[in-house]
Design a protein around this motif. Structure first.
Motif, PDB file in Angstrom:
ATOM      1  N   UNK A 151      23.874  44.689  32.877  1.00 28.58           N
ATOM      2  CA  UNK A 151      23.857  46.050  32.317  1.00 28.58           C
ATOM      3  C   UNK A 151      25.012  46.926  32.816  1.00 28.58           C
ATOM      4  N   UNK A 152      25.796  46.417  33.768  1.00 29.10           N
ATOM      5  CA  UNK A 152      26.929  47.192  34.278  1.00 29.10           C
ATOM      6  C   UNK A 152      28.272  46.550  33.878  1.00 29.10           C
ATOM      7  N   UNK A 153      28.379  45.231  34.097  1.00 31.40           N
ATOM      8  CA  UNK A 153      29.599  44.530  33.733  1.00 31.40           C
ATOM      9  C   UNK A 153      30.248  43.812  34.898  1.00 31.40           C
ATOM     10  N   UNK A 154      31.524  43.470  34.730  1.00 33.08           N
ATOM     11  CA  UNK A 154      32.289  42.738  35.739  1.00 33.08           C
ATOM     12  C   UNK A 154      32.753  43.675  36.841  1.00 33.08           C
ATOM     13  N   UNK A 155      32.809  43.138  38.065  1.00 34.10           N
ATOM     14  CA  UNK A 155      33.392  43.903  39.163  1.00 34.10           C
ATOM     15  C   UNK A 155      34.013  42.945  40.177  1.00 34.10           C
ATOM     16  N   UNK A 156      34.999  43.452  40.934  1.00 41.09           N
ATOM     17  CA  UNK A 156      35.710  42.628  41.911  1.00 41.09           C
ATOM     18  C   UNK A 156      35.096  42.802  43.301  1.00 41.09           C
ATOM     19  N   UNK A 157      34.798  41.676  43.944  1.00 40.01           N
ATOM     20  CA  UNK A 157      34.290  41.678  45.312  1.00 40.01           C
ATOM     21  C   UNK A 157      35.396  41.181  46.245  1.00 40.01           C
ATOM     22  N   UNK A 158      35.765  41.976  47.215  1.00 38.78           N
ATOM     23  CA  UNK A 158      36.797  41.564  48.156  1.00 38.78           C
ATOM     24  C   UNK A 158      37.337  42.757  48.921  1.00 38.78           C
ATOM     25  N   UNK A 159      38.220  42.487  49.888  1.00 38.65           N
ATOM     26  CA  UNK A 159      38.835  43.561  50.662  1.00 38.65           C
ATOM     27  C   UNK A 159      39.734  44.398  49.769  1.00 38.65           C
ATOM     28  N   UNK A 160      39.761  45.676  50.013  1.00 39.50           N
ATOM     29  CA  UNK A 160      40.643  46.550  49.260  1.00 39.50           C
ATOM     30  C   UNK A 160      42.108  46.171  49.490  1.00 39.50           C
ATOM     31  N   UNK A 161      42.456  45.715  50.702  1.00 40.81           N
ATOM     32  CA  UNK A 161      43.831  45.299  50.986  1.00 40.81           C
ATOM     33  C   UNK A 161      44.237  44.139  50.086  1.00 40.81           C
ATOM     34  N   UNK A 162      43.343  43.155  49.893  1.00 43.97           N
ATOM     35  CA  UNK A 162      43.641  42.015  49.029  1.00 43.97           C
ATOM     36  C   UNK A 162      43.782  42.448  47.574  1.00 43.97           C
ATOM     37  N   UNK A 163      42.935  43.378  47.151  1.00 39.64           N
ATOM     38  CA  UNK A 163      43.009  43.875  45.774  1.00 39.64           C
ATOM     39  C   UNK A 163      44.349  44.559  45.532  1.00 39.64           C
ATOM     40  N   UNK A 164      44.804  45.341  46.508  1.00 42.56           N
ATOM     41  CA  UNK A 164      46.076  46.050  46.328  1.00 42.56           C
ATOM     42  C   UNK A 164      47.264  45.091  46.325  1.00 42.56           C
ATOM     43  N   UNK A 165      47.205  44.067  47.190  1.00 39.39           N
ATOM     44  CA  UNK A 165      48.291  43.084  47.173  1.00 39.39           C
ATOM     45  C   UNK A 165      48.289  42.299  45.861  1.00 39.39           C
ATOM     46  N   UNK A 166      47.126  41.949  45.374  1.00 36.68           N
ATOM     47  CA  UNK A 166      47.021  41.235  44.099  1.00 36.68           C
ATOM     48  C   UNK A 166      47.578  42.086  42.965  1.00 36.68           C
ATOM     49  N   UNK A 167      47.212  43.364  42.963  1.00 35.47           N
ATOM     50  CA  UNK A 167      47.685  44.292  41.936  1.00 35.47           C
ATOM     51  C   UNK A 167      49.211  44.443  42.023  1.00 35.47           C
ATOM     52  N   UNK A 168      49.724  44.614  43.239  1.00 30.71           N
ATOM     53  CA  UNK A 168      51.168  44.763  43.436  1.00 30.71           C
ATOM     54  C   UNK A 168      51.922  43.541  42.939  1.00 30.71           C
ATOM     55  N   UNK A 169      51.453  42.353  43.319  1.00 33.43           N
ATOM     56  CA  UNK A 169      52.121  41.122  42.893  1.00 33.43           C
ATOM     57  C   UNK A 169      52.069  40.952  41.382  1.00 33.43           C
ATOM     58  N   UNK A 170      50.945  41.319  40.780  1.00 28.98           N
ATOM     59  CA  UNK A 170      50.791  41.184  39.332  1.00 28.98           C
ATOM     60  C   UNK A 170      51.757  42.096  38.594  1.00 28.98           C
ATOM     61  N   UNK A 171      51.936  43.308  39.093  1.00 29.08           N
ATOM     62  CA  UNK A 171      52.853  44.257  38.463  1.00 29.08           C
ATOM     63  C   UNK A 171      54.301  43.802  38.627  1.00 29.08           C
ATOM     64  N   UNK A 172      54.655  43.381  39.846  1.00 30.45           N
ATOM     65  CA  UNK A 172      56.068  43.170  40.167  1.00 30.45           C
ATOM     66  C   UNK A 172      56.648  41.875  39.631  1.00 30.45           C
ATOM     67  N   UNK A 173      56.089  40.775  40.043  1.00 30.80           N
ATOM     68  CA  UNK A 173      56.795  39.523  39.815  1.00 30.80           C
ATOM     69  C   UNK A 173      55.892  38.424  39.291  1.00 30.80           C
TER      70      UNK A 173
END
Length: 654
Positions: A151-173
């Protein structure tokens, strides 16, 4: 029923790569289920049967394409090559979907509903579900789990630091074409705006300029992105946190070397918000993890606990390299000089459990083109991950591989030559040529002496590696046992070439780390259709337990595929176990959109000798890069590739 783009791409794949294609291979290439693949094959047959093309299924072998007449197949080939499309186009499309979903997850708040995602990407939920497999693979490498709450949907479980690095890498290269590159004009997908990008970029460049912090182009771009997405994530109440130990390591790093207060003050002024606590520590952490630790002032500032861990990593890795005969007593110091700064950076990153992927594509290409360095880098990388029980990410692997390559290339394998010039007139007439030679070949020339006929008659010429002549005829009194090279006063192009081949090449020192190949080492028309079958071929031929273990542990990776060739390098401790073999496959194998139809496997014995290591790197590098590989080593499978690429001699094999 008309075939869609994917089905036409499947047909294109069957046409361009003749032979049998099994279900698992096709499903993996096109990211669909077996049921969907069956439907696609049926649609292809319905659509193209009128053109005389039929896809058949052979039990135990797979799908194959058959045409009623050969000219029909050629006609379809010509149509398709201009129509769109190959497997790579489908792969890019799948990569684009994956990146769109990642961006949506990063920017859509805590929960993401599948129906909202379907509307955003204009895809049905079934297609979204297939794309989510690739998304989960990406997130898993950063220790992020994609979960579903009813009833809510998908969500990411993990450290915020890992999420930010994943996001940064996805945007950049990201290696796939995302259409969401921060440094292009498309920012709407990322919920970022052009003005913010411009302001943050200016602030970061001013900081680097004023502080002298040695950040590279890649690291600077990532810092800019990290700042922007950190602000975005903070507004959504997603806070990064550090442990007390991590905060202490960041705080202890001297302000005189890394002072981020001005940078943070400028960012606070721009955003009209305070950046303090762990958010400020994140910026400093990123910078100290990307400093050049070959510079003493940065190395000396590292926390003692980090240095101890760095020494432990180095000891563990070097122990492995000694067993592989890569490192010996003579070259350990050289490896230590090149790799110690990388180990220190790795130890620092381990403290924060940083996983980082997707370095610049040019760096990836540099590693792919250096098979020996890539193999050693991967072995070191795996050993470090086993030791630390932590996923380091592709960034660390690339750093290790390039550091090893730099170490190899630093090796000097040139001796300086003494050259004699015999002038037909007085000594002054040779001065012009002397300086021409020194200008072009100063790296291999120690001295150039200008001799007259009297010098030739009265002195021994044994100390000279070559005697250079201006005349077509041999000077009077010059003995035949002296190497002679005739050149023009103008030093023409052919003279440069002759000088290189007669003087420069012989002045190089090479040591063979390969076995002497035989005709039987060239396995043409090999029927292997998977990496497991290729591994089995060599597992049955190898008796050495250490090499068997290397074959068992070998995992197919795009980092080992270059120029349609898969390179596998093994390390043996005894000369008798060396071998070099080439497999030319009947049909290409596809891995993540990359095709390879050749497999070079080398078992090398390096003896801890840098000249031998550099020779092995040169030969394996040439085998992947030189365009004439097919015309020499493959088209004439009786040429010893070692002698060809080292001495340019087409020595036939028995």
């Amino acid at each position: 029923m008309e075939a869609n783009k994917r089905q036409v791409a499947i047909l294109y794949e069957l046409i361009m790569n003749e032979g049998n294609h099994n279900y698992s291979e096709l499903c993996s290439t096109f990211n669909v289920s077996i049921k969907t693949m069956r439907k696609d094959i049926q649609t292809i047959n319905d659509t193209f049967s009128s053109s005389g093309l039929h896809v058949y299924l052979s039990k135990g072998h797979g799908f194959y394409l058959k045409a009623d007449r050969s000219e029909q197949l050629e006609g379809i080939k010509k149509q398709l090559q201009y129509r769109f499309i190959g497997t790579d186009d489908i792969q890019k499309n799948l990569g684009s979907r994956k990146n769109h979903i990642l961006f949506y997850l990063f920017t859509n708040g805590k929960y993401t509903r599948l129906d909202d995602l379907s509307i955003s990407l204009n895809l049905n939920e079934r297609s979204i579900s297939y794309a989510l497999r690739s998304v989960r693979e990406v997130l898993n490498t950063y220790q992020i789990k994609l979960s579903m709450r009813p009833h809510y949907g998908l969500y990411m479980e993990g450290r915020e630091l890992d999420i930010r690095y994943c996001y940064t890498d996805t945007v950049c290269f990201y290696s796939d074409e995302s259409g969401g590159d921060l440094f292009s004009d498309s920012l709407s997908l990322l919920h970022l705006d052009v003005d913010e990008k411009s302001q943050v970029t200016k602030i970061c460049l001013n900081y680097i300029s004023s502080s002298g912090i040695p950040l590279s182009e890649i690291e600077t771009r990532k810092l800019i992105v990290l700042i922007m997405i950190s602000h975005q994530r903070s507004l959504s109440h997603n806070a990064v946190t550090f442990t007390d130990k991590q905060r202490e390591i960041i705080k202890q790093y001297p302000t005189r070397l890394v002072n981020v207060s001005k940078l943070i003050a400028d960012l606070e002024k721009m955003y009209h918000e305070s950046i303090d606590g762990d958010e400020a520590s994140l910026i400093k952490m990123f910078i100290i993890c990307n400093l050049d630790y070959s510079i003493d002032k940065y190395k000396n500032a590292i926390d003692e606990r980090v240095l101890r861990q760095s020494d432990k990593i180095q000891g563990n890795v070097f122990s492995m390299l000694r067993k592989l005969t890569v490192i010996g007593a003579k070259n350990e110091r050289q490896f230590s000089k090149c790799l110690s700064p990388v180990f220190q950076e790795i130890a620092l990153r381990e403290c924060f459990s940083i996983t980082e992927h997707n370095p610049n594509s040019y760096l990836k290409k540099a590693v792919n083109n250096s098979p020996l360095s890539a193999s050693l880098g991967m072995m070191c990388f795996k050993r470090i991950q086993e030791m630390t029980e932590q996923e380091m990410g592709e960034y660390t692997y690339i750093r290790l591989s390039l550091a090893i390559y730099a170490c190899i290339r630093e090796t000097h394998n040139t001796k300086l030559n003494d050259i004699a010039i015999i002038t037909p007139s007085d000594k002054e007439s040779g001065e012009s040529l002397k300086y021409r030679i020194m200008d072009r070949f100063s790296n291999i020339i120690s001295s150039v002496d200008i001799l007259t006929l009297t010098d030739v008659m009265t002195n021994s010429l044994s100390k000279y590696s070559c005697v250079v002549l201006f005349e077509n005829e041999k000077p009077l009194g010059l003995k035949d046992n002296v190497k002679q090279l005739q050149v023009d006063y103008l030093f023409l192009e052919k003279d440069v070439k002759n000088f290189y081949e007669e003087v420069a090449i012989p002045s190089r020192k090479y040591e063979r780390a390969f076995a002497m190949p035989k005709k039987s080492d060239y396995l043409l028309h090999c029927g292997a259709t998977s990496i497991s079958e290729i591994k089995e071929i060599f597992r049955n031929e190898i008796s050495d337990k250490q090499m068997k273990r290397q074959i068992d542990q070998f995992e197919l990776s795009s980092d080992f595929i270059c120029n349609n060739t898969l390179n596998i390098i093994l390390f043996c401790s005894k000369e008798k176990d060396c071998f070099s073999k080439l497999l030319v496959l009947n049909r290409s194998i596809v891995y993540k959109g990359l095709h390879f139809s050749r497999v070079f496997v080398h078992a090398v014995n390096l003896k801890g000798n840098m000249i031998r290591i550099k020779t092995a790197e040169k030969v394996t590098r040439n085998l992947t890069l030189i365009e004439d590989t097919n015309d020499t080593v493959l088209a004439t499978p009786v040429i010893d590739f070692y002698d060809y690429y080292i001495h340019y001699k087409k020595i036939k094999l028995s």
